[in-house]
Enzyme design. Structure first.
Site, PDB file in Angstrom:
ATOM      1  N   TRP A  27     -11.781 -44.642  29.131  1.00 37.47           N
ATOM      2  CA  TRP A  27     -10.290 -44.677  29.253  1.00 37.47           C
ATOM      3  C   TRP A  27      -9.764 -44.468  27.851  1.00 37.47           C
ATOM      4  O   TRP A  27     -10.441 -45.057  26.989  1.00 37.47           O
ATOM      5  CB  TRP A  27      -9.460 -44.903  30.119  1.00 37.47           C
ATOM      6  CG  TRP A  27      -8.619 -46.192  30.040  1.00 37.47           C
ATOM      7  CD1 TRP A  27      -7.258 -45.920  31.220  1.00 37.47           C
ATOM      8  CD2 TRP A  27      -6.916 -46.522  29.597  1.00 37.47           C
ATOM      9  NE1 TRP A  27      -6.300 -45.540  30.957  1.00 37.47           N
ATOM     10  CE2 TRP A  27      -6.066 -46.789  29.530  1.00 37.47           C
ATOM     11  CE3 TRP A  27      -7.530 -47.103  27.697  1.00 37.47           C
ATOM     12  CZ2 TRP A  27      -4.551 -47.346  28.609  1.00 37.47           C
ATOM     13  CZ3 TRP A  27      -6.550 -47.406  27.229  1.00 37.47           C
ATOM     14  CH2 TRP A  27      -5.419 -47.601  27.790  1.00 37.47           C
TER      15      TRP A  27
ATOM     16  N   SER B 159     -17.758 -47.241  29.165  1.00 31.56           N
ATOM     17  CA  SER B 159     -16.000 -48.078  28.973  1.00 31.56           C
ATOM     18  C   SER B 159     -16.217 -48.443  29.921  1.00 31.56           C
ATOM     19  O   SER B 159     -16.729 -48.434  31.082  1.00 31.56           O
ATOM     20  CB  SER B 159     -15.104 -47.410  28.126  1.00 31.56           C
ATOM     21  OG  SER B 159     -13.557 -48.230  28.085  1.00 31.56           O
ATOM     22  N   MET B 160     -15.051 -47.653  31.101  1.00 31.68           N
ATOM     23  CA  MET B 160     -14.502 -48.009  32.242  1.00 31.68           C
ATOM     24  C   MET B 160     -15.030 -47.008  33.271  1.00 31.68           C
ATOM     25  O   MET B 160     -15.185 -47.679  34.461  1.00 31.68           O
ATOM     26  CB  MET B 160     -12.789 -46.643  32.103  1.00 31.68           C
ATOM     27  CG  MET B 160     -12.385 -46.788  34.031  1.00 31.68           C
ATOM     28  SD  MET B 160     -10.460 -46.318  33.980  1.00 31.68           S
ATOM     29  CE  MET B 160     -10.262 -46.395  35.690  1.00 31.68           C
TER      30      MET B 160
ATOM     31  N   ASP C 109     -17.296 -54.154  19.070  1.00 32.20           N
ATOM     32  CA  ASP C 109     -16.810 -53.759  19.457  1.00 32.20           C
ATOM     33  C   ASP C 109     -15.551 -54.743  20.032  1.00 32.20           C
ATOM     34  O   ASP C 109     -15.254 -55.418  19.980  1.00 32.20           O
ATOM     35  CB  ASP C 109     -17.308 -53.717  21.450  1.00 32.20           C
ATOM     36  CG  ASP C 109     -16.510 -52.483  22.222  1.00 32.20           C
ATOM     37  OD1 ASP C 109     -15.392 -52.134  22.067  1.00 32.20           O
ATOM     38  OD2 ASP C 109     -16.952 -52.134  22.754  1.00 32.20           O
TER      39      ASP C 109
ATOM     40  N   HIS D  33     -16.083 -49.647  19.692  1.00 31.92           N
ATOM     41  CA  HIS D  33     -16.047 -49.127  21.043  1.00 31.92           C
ATOM     42  C   HIS D  33     -16.839 -47.949  20.962  1.00 31.92           C
ATOM     43  O   HIS D  33     -17.360 -48.052  22.611  1.00 31.92           O
ATOM     44  CB  HIS D  33     -14.927 -49.445  21.558  1.00 31.92           C
ATOM     45  CG  HIS D  33     -14.273 -49.152  22.954  1.00 31.92           C
ATOM     46  ND1 HIS D  33     -15.665 -50.036  23.905  1.00 31.92           N
ATOM     47  CD2 HIS D  33     -13.956 -48.148  23.827  1.00 31.92           C
ATOM     48  CE1 HIS D  33     -15.284 -49.782  25.613  1.00 31.92           C
ATOM     49  NE2 HIS D  33     -14.321 -48.739  24.674  1.00 31.92           N
TER      50      HIS D  33
END
Length: 276
Positions: free
Chosen positions: A32, A98-99, A227, A256
């Site tokens: 995202w 991530s997402m 991150d 990240h």
């Protein structure tokens, strides 16, 4: 342009995807608020190594449909399922950044890992982002609410600066450029405002801790120790404890967005895992 249609929900969803190569299949699930384009580097690496690489735009992002509803993780994971079924893929490795880690884990909950051989979580939100009494290292509620409020009141303004923190930009100017930030802003700003908000609610509020036991295949976990978006202690440190057959690597200095800033390290870990 290639599209698949997911007709399993309330309304049909057109999914834009790219399918390159003819080797063992690897599906790349973006984070995202980006699109399949975030996987540019890894796509080239995997193709050069002889893999078949499939990437797609999550509903609401990139060129896929932008429905009003259907941004809970089971709906999102049904899109992944349709990619696998309609392309008739077997022995797939599913990679979530991530997402995208949420779709990876939810796939094992909803579909029992059918047709999946391996899994990869990179900078993943798994298992829980939000700070709770039993998750003290998560992101505090006021910070998460602040993100949602900013998306609702000034989404473009929020996104303009978001990726500086995503990449720890000031610490990584030797690894990326302002052009990278501009590129990400362009992708994120053109996503559906509704999808951007509802997906943020999904990754911020879904607790995957009870689902970790469902991941039944060898799993590679990669996270950066710097991150600033997804805290490593509440994410991959916990995922490594809850997923039985895992290989966990922490990248020193990794932000990240380590798939860009630390691409060589990420790609080597990924290729080594796929070859095993």
């Amino acid at each position: 342009m290639p599209f698949l249609i997911n007709e399993t929900g309330k309304d049909p969803v057109d999914l834009y995807y790219k399918d390159y190569g003819k080797g063992k299949p690897v599906i790349l699930i973006h984070g995202w608020p980006l699109s399949h384009q975030a996987w540019e580097g890894q796509t080239q690496t995997l193709l050069d190594a002889g893999y078949r690489v499939i990437s797609y735009d999550r509903r609401g992002f990139g060129l896929s449909s932008q429905p009003l509803e259907g941004y809970d993780y089971s709906s999102l994971t049904s899109d992944l399922r349709e990619i696998i079924l309609q392309l008739d893929l077997q022995d797939v490795t599913i990679v979530g950044f991530s997402m995208g880690g949420g779709e990876v884990v939810r796939y094992f909950t909803d579909f029992g890992g059918d047709r999946v051989k391996k899994a990869v979580l990179i900078g993943s939100i798994i298992p829980l982002v939000a700070q709770k009494t039993d998750n003290p290292d998560g992101v505090p509620a006021d910070m998460l609410n602040g993100i949602l409020d900013a998306l609702k009141s000034n989404r473009i303004g929020f996104l303009k600066d978001f990726h500086k923190n995503f990449y720890n930009y000031e610490n990584n100017t030797d690894r990326m450029s302002q052009a990278n930030l501009d590129y990400d802003f362009s992708i994120a700003s053109h996503a559906s405002p509704i999808a951007t908000i509802k997906c943020a609610e999904a990754w911020a509020g879904t607790d995957f801790r009870p689902e970790l036991k469902n991941v039944s295949v060898p799993t590679l976990i990669i996270h950066g120790d710097e991150d600033n978006i997804v805290p490593i202690k509440s994410a991959s440190d916990q995922a490594a404890k809850g997923i039985t057959a895992n290989e966990y690597h922490v990248i020193s200095g990794g932000p990240h967005g380590l798939t860009l800033t630390h691409r060589d390290e990420v790609d080597k870990l990924l290729l080594d895992f796929l070859k095993k």
